[in-house]
Design an enzyme around this catalytic site. Structure first.
Site, PDB file in Angstrom:
ATOM      1  N   HIS A  22     -11.871  -3.889   8.754  1.00 47.84           N
ATOM      2  CA  HIS A  22     -12.369  -3.764   7.380  1.00 47.84           C
ATOM      3  C   HIS A  22     -13.728  -3.054   7.424  1.00 47.84           C
ATOM      4  O   HIS A  22     -14.690  -3.480   6.794  1.00 47.84           O
ATOM      5  CB  HIS A  22     -12.538  -5.136   6.722  1.00 47.84           C
ATOM      6  CG  HIS A  22     -11.264  -5.842   6.434  1.00 47.84           C
ATOM      7  ND1 HIS A  22     -10.422  -6.271   7.422  1.00 47.84           N
ATOM      8  CD2 HIS A  22     -10.652  -6.177   5.264  1.00 47.84           C
ATOM      9  CE1 HIS A  22      -9.367  -6.866   6.874  1.00 47.84           C
ATOM     10  NE2 HIS A  22      -9.477  -6.815   5.572  1.00 47.84           N
ATOM     11  N   GLU A  57       0.808  -1.224   0.000  1.00 49.03           N
ATOM     12  CA  GLU A  57       0.000   0.000   0.000  1.00 49.03           C
ATOM     13  C   GLU A  57       0.838   1.270   0.000  1.00 49.03           C
ATOM     14  O   GLU A  57       0.457   2.269  -0.614  1.00 49.03           O
ATOM     15  CB  GLU A  57      -0.974   0.009   1.192  1.00 49.03           C
ATOM     16  CG  GLU A  57      -2.159  -0.925   1.028  1.00 49.03           C
ATOM     17  CD  GLU A  57      -1.857  -2.351   1.453  1.00 49.03           C
ATOM     18  OE1 GLU A  57      -0.771  -2.578   2.030  1.00 49.03           O
ATOM     19  OE2 GLU A  57      -2.690  -3.240   1.211  1.00 49.03           O
TER      20      GLU A  57
END
Lengths: 339, 319
Positions: free
Chosen positions: A131, A63
């Site tokens: 999440h 990321e």
């Protein structure tokens, strides 16, 4: 006029802009591996067939690199659309977004542009705490980033096209329960609104909110999934004689304060509904701003309905308790009418 | 490798400029006429000049919190750099960058990125851009020894390698991350060994010998321009001054310091020129005088330049 889901509308926006400008490209994890998912929520599914794997670039699980590479490419003539599978992973790339993407134009005295888009799914969906977060508030706090949050297919396409053409970094928050992802990427209990999207090209300017429902008694400002929860609450309230006006700001940076002011001139009451946790969420800033510039139009305190200040729990009964429901919004409205 | 007279004199001149630019700033800083903080690169001039000498302004460079040498060698104008140090509106970043963010995109110098290893993912993106736009341009990405312990290092090295990007990672190993000695934080002797883990060539180079640096740079640049992928160069070097302001280097071993200070890149280059009859003492004196004059002129330019209006702070948040 086609009827599209939000995932399809986002895909069409990307497709059109990639056709128009060969400098536009996508990068992210699993965004269109052959036989794969097309991104965590199918937005980029199938785009490599038309544009090839060089412009629909599947990356390692990296990321920091994805965000940094988007910054570097944007600074040197490309227009990257970076993708993160879950908004929560934005924290992994925070240095690149906050210290590089947001500051390059400024630190260079205006010499450098950073035309990049960072797409991120948000929202609680029984996946547990990592999440699930709604992170808009964090990013509205960083000068140099534009923040958008489309809640309909029409907005998704028009706003994303504008984002791709913007010369600044734009973070797009998309809601998992609104995508309308299909097949094995479909979400349980998703709303998946399908909406009309014009065949002809259109753009939606940033900083222009819309009224989703007109009303007299209370103004509700809500984004993403909370627009729909607020619409549901408005139905409940109507049966009890309370008329609610609902504003979807569509973009948080820039923010359409004028629209909110116009509305509270009529209703004199304001509720802000957000899925972000309450303390220092974006709603806190809207409340503060309206208190400064619109205080005398108000007859009652500004109220926020937000997720409680806890990590998102897994158990559906607890998740549903933490995230604002239509009932909770309606209760807040009833209480406000009595105050 | 044999350098031509013109090239070696020109490289020496650039190194002499960097050394004296930094020394001048050091004294002006101590005199208190310059705001901010300083991270100086005296002792590391050969790294900057050797790496960047053969690049064009269409090639790119990312730098670190210690960017002055890199920027001067990449072609950022001396006047605009000095003005930036004085926080003037004529500075290369109009007074919005400062010592740690100097750069000028018009000569391929991105604003320096002062977060350790923070420039590495950006360099991957620049490399990707050079490749996708079908240019043969390259990007030189400077980092320090400390950066090799960051997560961004790993992600960037891997991505540059799998995509065969025209990126040259240049690790200036000056033995210290601020005050921490490299042996406390890295178990291996050569950081260049880490390149193998990414399937990337890695090479250890004497970072105080500008010709050796330039030789390694030439090979890495050719490889990158030909689309053969990235290279990792570890330049062994030493900073002659502290990490930042008010650092008398109490953490350094005096024997180590003495040994390295004797390996002055300017002296090594000058001796090479004289020994190989590539220039005379008079020629060197003359170019040194020219450089010193240009630094004085830059100081005058910076001092006489206007400060930005305070409200100018509100501009350039967005492009």
């Amino acid at each position: 006029m086609a009827k599209l889901s939000i995932a399809e509308a986002l895909r069409e926006a990307i497709r059109e802009e990639m056709r128009l400008n060969e400098r536009v490209f996508c990068l992210g994890e699993d965004i269109d591996v052959d036989g794969g998912f097309g991104g965590a929520f199918t937005v980029t599914l199938g785009l490599s067939k038309e544009f090839g794997h060089e412009r629909i670039l599947d990356t390692p699980i990296s990321e920091i690199m994805i965000a940094g590479a988007a910054v570097g490419a944007a600074m040197t003539g490309m227009v990257p659309i970076a993708d993160v599978q879950y908004g929560d992973f934005l924290f992994c790339m925070m240095d690149q977004l906050a210290n590089n993407a947001a500051k390059m134009t400024y630190m260079s005295g205006g010499a450098i542009k950073v035309p990049m888009v960072m797409r991120a799914p948000v929202g609680a969906t029984t996946r547990g705490a990592q999440h699930a977060q709604s992170l808009e508030g964090f990013f509205t706090h960083i000068p140099g980033l534009k923040i958008i949050c489309p809640s309909t297919a029409y907005d998704a396409k028009g706003l994303l096209k504008t984002a791709i053409r913007d010369n600044n970094p734009v973070v797009v928050f998309e809601h998992k329960l609104l995508y309308g992802s299909k097949g094995n990427r479909a979400e349980k209990s998703a709303l998946s609104p399908v909406g009309e999207v014009p065949d002809e090209e259109y753009l939606i300017p940033f900083g222009k909110g819309v009224v989703r429902r007109e009303g007299r008694d209370i103004t509700i400002v809500a984004n993403l999934l909370m627009v729909y929860r607020s619409l549901e609450a408005a139905e409940i309230l109507e049966n009890e004689g309370i008329s609610v006006e609902i504003i979807d700001p569509r973009t948080l940076v820039p923010f359409d304060y004028d629209l909110v002011i116009e509305s509270i001139k009529k209703t004199s009451r304001l509720i802000i509904v957000e899925e972000d946790t309450r303390t220092n969420g974006w709603g806190a800033e809207i409340a503060a701003q309206i208190a400064e510039i619109g205080f005398y139009y108000l007859d009652a305190p500004i109220v926020r309905v937000a997720s409680y200040d806890v990590p998102i729990p897994f158990a559906p009964v607890m998740e549903n308790f933490v995230v604002p429901s239509a009932a909770r919004i309606a209760d807040a409205a009833k209480k406000l009418m009595k105050s | 490798m044999k350098a031509t007279k013109e090239k070696i004199l020109s490289m020496y001149k650039q190194m002499f400029l960097i050394r004296n630019y930094e020394d001048k700033i050091y004294f002006m800083f101590l005199e208190g006429i310059m705001p901010g903080t300083i991270h100086q690169c005296q002792g590391q001039e050969a790294c900057a000049v050797g790496m960047l000498f053969d690049l064009s302004k269409d090639d790119y460079m990312t730098s670190t919190h210690r960017p002055a040498g890199h920027c001067l060698a990449k072609g950022v104008s001396l006047d605009s750099m000095m003005a930036e140090m004085f926080a003037k509106s004529t500075g290369c970043c109009k007074g919005k960058g400062g010592a740690m963010h100097t750069g000028d995109i018009s000569v391929g110098a991105l604003p320096a990125i002062a977060i350790t290893a923070g420039g590495m993912p950006v360099a991957v993106g620049v490399g990707l851009s050079c490749k996708m736009r079908k240019t043969d341009n390259v990007v030189v990405c400077f980092l320090g020894d400390g950066a090799s312990n960051e997560g961004a290092f790993h992600e960037s090295m891997n991505a540059a390698s799998i995509w065969n990007l025209p990126v040259i990672f240049v690790c200036e190993n000056n033995l210290y991350g601020a005050s921490t000695h490299i042996t406390q934080v890295i178990k291996i002797e050569n950081i260049a060994d880490r390149a193998a883990g990414y399937g990337m060539p890695g090479e250890v180079v004497d970072g105080n010998d500008v010709l050796k640096v330039n030789d390694a740079a030439t090979r890495a640049i050719v490889r990158a321009r030909n689309g053969e992928g990235p290279t990792f160069l570890e330049l062994k070097t030493y900073r002659r001054r502290g990490h930042s302001r008010n650092d008398s280097c109490g953490y350094r071993d005096k024997g180590e310091e003495k040994e390295w200070l004797e390996k002055d890149p300017l002296t090594i280059c000058k001796n090479y020129i004289l020994k190989n009859n590539l220039g005379t003492v008079e020629e060197i004196d003359s170019l040194e005088k020219e450089v010193l004059k240009s630094i004085e002129a830059a100081v005058e330019y910076a001092k006489s330049s206007p400060s930005p209006a305070p409200e100018e702070a509100l501009n350039n948040v967005f492009y």
